[in-house]
Design a protein around this motif. Structure first.
Motif, PDB file in Angstrom:
ATOM      1  N   PHE A  31      -6.232  37.235  26.556  1.00 14.90           N
ATOM      2  CA  PHE A  31      -6.086  35.714  25.578  1.00 14.90           C
ATOM      3  C   PHE A  31      -4.789  34.995  26.253  1.00 14.90           C
ATOM      4  CE2 PHE A  31      -5.783  36.086  20.382  1.00 14.90           C
ATOM      5  CZ  PHE A  31      -7.163  35.389  20.702  1.00 14.90           C
ATOM      6  N   HIS A  33      -3.605  31.444  25.309  1.00 14.26           N
ATOM      7  CA  HIS A  33      -2.873  30.626  23.595  1.00 14.26           C
ATOM      8  C   HIS A  33      -2.567  28.895  25.136  1.00 14.26           C
ATOM      9  CE1 HIS A  33      -3.475  32.859  20.794  1.00 14.26           C
ATOM     10  NE2 HIS A  33      -2.909  32.472  19.450  1.00 14.26           N
ATOM     11  N   GLU A  49       8.845  27.433  16.834  1.00 16.82           N
ATOM     12  CA  GLU A  49       8.492  27.694  16.059  1.00 16.82           C
ATOM     13  C   GLU A  49       6.836  27.371  17.839  1.00 16.82           C
ATOM     14  OE1 GLU A  49       6.022  29.045  14.639  1.00 16.82           O
ATOM     15  OE2 GLU A  49       7.644  29.987  13.195  1.00 16.82           O
ATOM     16  N   GLU A  51       2.940  28.285  18.816  1.00 15.79           N
ATOM     17  CA  GLU A  51       1.828  27.245  17.944  1.00 15.79           C
ATOM     18  C   GLU A  51       1.857  26.305  16.634  1.00 15.79           C
ATOM     19  OE1 GLU A  51       2.171  30.424  18.764  1.00 15.79           O
ATOM     20  OE2 GLU A  51       1.268  31.255  17.133  1.00 15.79           O
ATOM     21  N   TRP A  52       2.766  26.601  16.127  1.00 17.22           N
ATOM     22  CA  TRP A  52       2.938  26.498  14.463  1.00 17.22           C
ATOM     23  C   TRP A  52       4.189  25.539  14.587  1.00 17.22           C
ATOM     24  CZ3 TRP A  52       0.850  29.070   9.527  1.00 17.22           C
ATOM     25  CH2 TRP A  52       0.063  29.803   9.954  1.00 17.22           C
ATOM     26  N   GLN A  56       5.748  24.301  10.615  1.00 12.84           N
ATOM     27  CA  GLN A  56       6.315  25.499  10.178  1.00 12.84           C
ATOM     28  C   GLN A  56       7.754  24.372  10.833  1.00 12.84           C
ATOM     29  OE1 GLN A  56       4.268  27.432   8.906  1.00 12.84           O
ATOM     30  NE2 GLN A  56       6.722  29.090   8.678  1.00 12.84           N
ATOM     31  N   HIS A  99      -7.205  24.876  18.395  1.00 14.39           N
ATOM     32  CA  HIS A  99      -5.771  26.034  17.645  1.00 14.39           C
ATOM     33  C   HIS A  99      -5.741  25.368  16.246  1.00 14.39           C
ATOM     34  CE1 HIS A  99      -2.706  28.710  16.410  1.00 14.39           C
ATOM     35  NE2 HIS A  99      -3.272  29.287  16.460  1.00 14.39           N
ATOM     36  N   HIS A 100      -5.063  25.594  15.423  1.00 11.75           N
ATOM     37  CA  HIS A 100      -5.208  24.937  13.990  1.00 11.75           C
ATOM     38  C   HIS A 100      -4.448  23.590  13.848  1.00 11.75           C
ATOM     39  CE1 HIS A 100      -5.258  29.155  13.345  1.00 11.75           C
ATOM     40  NE2 HIS A 100      -3.406  29.239  12.982  1.00 11.75           N
ATOM     41  N   TYR A 143     -11.445  31.187  21.135  1.00 12.94           N
ATOM     42  CA  TYR A 143     -11.142  30.902  20.420  1.00 12.94           C
ATOM     43  C   TYR A 143     -11.030  29.575  19.452  1.00 12.94           C
ATOM     44  CZ  TYR A 143      -6.788  30.152  17.130  1.00 12.94           C
ATOM     45  OH  TYR A 143      -6.000  30.669  15.451  1.00 12.94           O
ATOM     46  N   TRP A 182     -14.113  33.714  18.917  1.00 12.56           N
ATOM     47  CA  TRP A 182     -12.787  34.284  18.438  1.00 12.56           C
ATOM     48  C   TRP A 182     -11.825  33.626  17.103  1.00 12.56           C
ATOM     49  CZ3 TRP A 182      -8.424  35.495  16.109  1.00 12.56           C
ATOM     50  CH2 TRP A 182      -8.307  37.549  16.339  1.00 12.56           C
ATOM     51  N   ASP A 184     -10.550  31.942  13.921  1.00 11.82           N
ATOM     52  CA  ASP A 184      -9.142  32.525  13.195  1.00 11.82           C
ATOM     53  C   ASP A 184      -8.584  31.260  11.981  1.00 11.82           C
ATOM     54  OD1 ASP A 184      -6.732  33.741  12.975  1.00 11.82           O
ATOM     55  OD2 ASP A 184      -5.671  32.796  15.153  1.00 11.82           O
ATOM     56  N   TRP A 187      -8.181  32.396   6.420  1.00 11.75           N
ATOM     57  CA  TRP A 187      -7.110  32.808   5.285  1.00 11.75           C
ATOM     58  C   TRP A 187      -6.977  31.726   4.959  1.00 11.75           C
ATOM     59  CZ3 TRP A 187      -4.900  32.774  10.292  1.00 11.75           C
ATOM     60  CH2 TRP A 187      -4.183  31.730  10.286  1.00 11.75           C
ATOM     61  N   ARG A 220     -12.660  37.312  11.587  1.00 15.44           N
ATOM     62  CA  ARG A 220     -12.824  36.488  11.083  1.00 15.44           C
ATOM     63  C   ARG A 220     -13.658  35.135  11.050  1.00 15.44           C
ATOM     64  NH1 ARG A 220      -5.996  36.102  13.569  1.00 15.44           N
ATOM     65  NH2 ARG A 220      -6.331  39.130  13.537  1.00 15.44           N
ATOM     66  N   GLU A 235      -3.997  42.300  14.675  1.00 14.78           N
ATOM     67  CA  GLU A 235      -2.948  41.053  15.273  1.00 14.78           C
ATOM     68  C   GLU A 235      -1.776  42.061  15.479  1.00 14.78           C
ATOM     69  OE1 GLU A 235      -3.882  37.212  14.002  1.00 14.78           O
ATOM     70  OE2 GLU A 235      -1.258  37.340  14.295  1.00 14.78           O
ATOM     71  N   TRP A 258       2.899  33.597  20.403  1.00 16.75           N
ATOM     72  CA  TRP A 258       1.047  32.840  21.704  1.00 16.75           C
ATOM     73  C   TRP A 258       1.167  32.120  22.435  1.00 16.75           C
ATOM     74  CZ3 TRP A 258      -2.176  36.996  20.260  1.00 16.75           C
ATOM     75  CH2 TRP A 258      -1.921  38.262  19.418  1.00 16.75           C
TER      76      TRP A 258
END
Ligand code: H79
Length: 418
Positions: A31, A33, A49, A51-52, A56, A99-100, A143, A182, A184, A187, A220, A235, A258
């Motif tokens: 994987f 990131h 923090e 990747e967030w 955060q 990513h996010h 991803y 992949w 993600d 949620w 996911r 995870e 990550w």
């Protein structure tokens, strides 16, 4: 039908078919990131923090975008990374395409929030990785985060966002023909403004199946467990043994984070990583082991050393992992794990002893055994509820020594009524 303990389970069990077989045989993947968050190296002021970090640490978009504009992964070397994976016995690579934070690592035409248009980096890293992977027989997957913090339409006009998301996925499929997708960030619990529904997931999976019928998709993509996608994704946790309703792949970090964090030097030992890989293989599950390249694109020595240690073990003992799986035939011993590939059992011995007992749970006969690597013979005796293996010498590997056993099993009972 789902494999049950004691079933004559092998890698190509009922959960796997021609399309997913390479994945079920691989057992070990890399994987990656990598995104503009790497430029912060895990720190914004006093806030730590990775990747967030945007969310955060409450970084204003102006700051995050300015930082992303300096993202210059000139030392990213696709061939080095692919060789690293290959040496470790990893058969596939999954890299964050987005990513996010919504930042695209390829030159998307959907927006300018990408490595080429925003950061002025002219190379296409996904193209380079795809070419290096293909040249080395490694599968490449992407991803892709459904959750997107950057595109205002994610909140303001969700259907418009979904249209753009599908356009990006179409680009990825058309340009790079990924073996796996992949997803993600599907949620809703942590973000009430995210309207991802069961129906959204179903619709997205149908879309991806339509444009990439061979691609493997993780669960996911949708919210229905264990219905959506091809496989489950525990995870930072080890997937359990069959029966399970889907194939399984545990994703785990090589340290504690990550993306790249300069302060995270708690690298797992090769022994720990091999233990996890053996446990997962014996459970018929994969390990997707993460690395997070530095902002330059280079992989830190701590990460590559840990991976290299696994590779040294895999070079001799990968036969017990790649293409191997849940035995169904034996109970797991206290001294290690047992995996199976066709008519071979592999005893992965963490704690070597002069007598290694294997409990028999389904009928099989051992006809010979030897230490993998040295070939030194191992005496086998029927004993108690199974077999005793009596090695003639000591452990040959400090992490785990593997014994290969030849077995015969009774032909499976004919299907149908008796
Ligand atoms: O991409 C990696 C993670 O960023 C993402 N999935 C893997 C593969 C992910 N990990 N955890 N989560 C998503 C769920 C959310 C966890 C959270 Fe948190 C706990 C969000 C806020 C608190 C972790 C810790 C992220 C920020 C702090």
């Amino acid at each position: 039908a789902v494999a049950a303990p004691g079933d004559n389970y092998v890698v190509d069990d009922a959960l796997s078919g021609p399309r997913t077989r390479w994945f079920d045989e691989a057992r070990f993947g890399m994987f990656i990131h990598f995104g503009p968050y790497a430029v912060y190296q895990g720190q914004y002021g006093t806030c730590r923090e990775v990747e967030w970090i945007k969310r955060q640490c409450n970084i204003p978009w102006s700051d995050y975008e300015a930082k992303a504009a300096t993202f210059n992964p000139a030392s990213f070397n696709a061939n080095t990374i692919v060789q690293m994976a290959k040496q470790a016995g990893q058969k596939y690579i999954v890299i964050t395409s987005k990513h996010h934070d919504g930042f695209a690592m390829w030159p998307t035409r959907v927006n300018r929030w990408n490595l080429r248009d925003h950061s002025g980096f002219s190379r296409d890293l996904l193209r380079e990785l795809k070419d290096a992977a293909t040249a080395n027989g490694i599968k490449l997957g992407f991803y892709y985060s459904i959750w997107d913090w950057h595109d205002p339409d994610f909140v303001a006009n969700f259907p418009a966002y979904v249209t753009k998301m599908k356009a990006q996925l179409q680009e990825l499929v058309t340009n790079y023909d990924p073996a796996l997708l992949w997803f993600d960030g599907e949620w809703t619990e942590t973000n009430p403004t995210n309207p991802w529904s069961e129906q959204n997931g179903e619709d997205l999976e149908r879309f991806v199946r339509g444009i990439a019928p061979q691609a493997i998709i993780n669960n996911r993509v949708g919210k229905r467990r264990p219905v959506d996608g091809d496989y489950g994704t525990p995870e930072q946790a080890l997937a359990g043994s069959p029966p399970s309703a889907q194939l399984q792949e545990s994703c785990m970090t090589i340290n504690n984070t990550w993306g790249y964090a300069a302060w995270d030097t708690a690298f797992k030992s090769p022994t720990q990583l091999v233990r996890d890989l053996a446990t997962l293989t014996s459970n018929g599950a994969n390990l997707l082991l993460n690395i997070g390249p530095m902002p330059t694109g280079a992989v830190s020595a701590g990460q590559s050393n840990a991976l290299n240690g696994v590779g040294t073990w895999m070079t001799t003992n990968g036969v017990a992992i790649n293409g191997a799986g849940y035995t169904g035939l034996v109970g797991q011993p206290s001294w290690g794990k047992v995996t199976r590939k066709g008519n071979k059992l592999y005893l992965i011995v963490n704690n070597w002893a002069t007598t290694l007992h294997v409990s028999q749970r389904s009928p099989f006969t051992v006809t010979g055994a030897r230490v993998v690597g040295s070939g030194s013979p191992v005496t086998v005796r029927a004993a108690g509820d199974g077999y005793d293996f009596l090695p003639s010498g000591g452990a040959t590997n400090a992490i785990a020594t593997v014994i290969e056993a030849d077995i015969t099993t009774p032909a499976p009972a004919a299907a149908g009524t008796g």
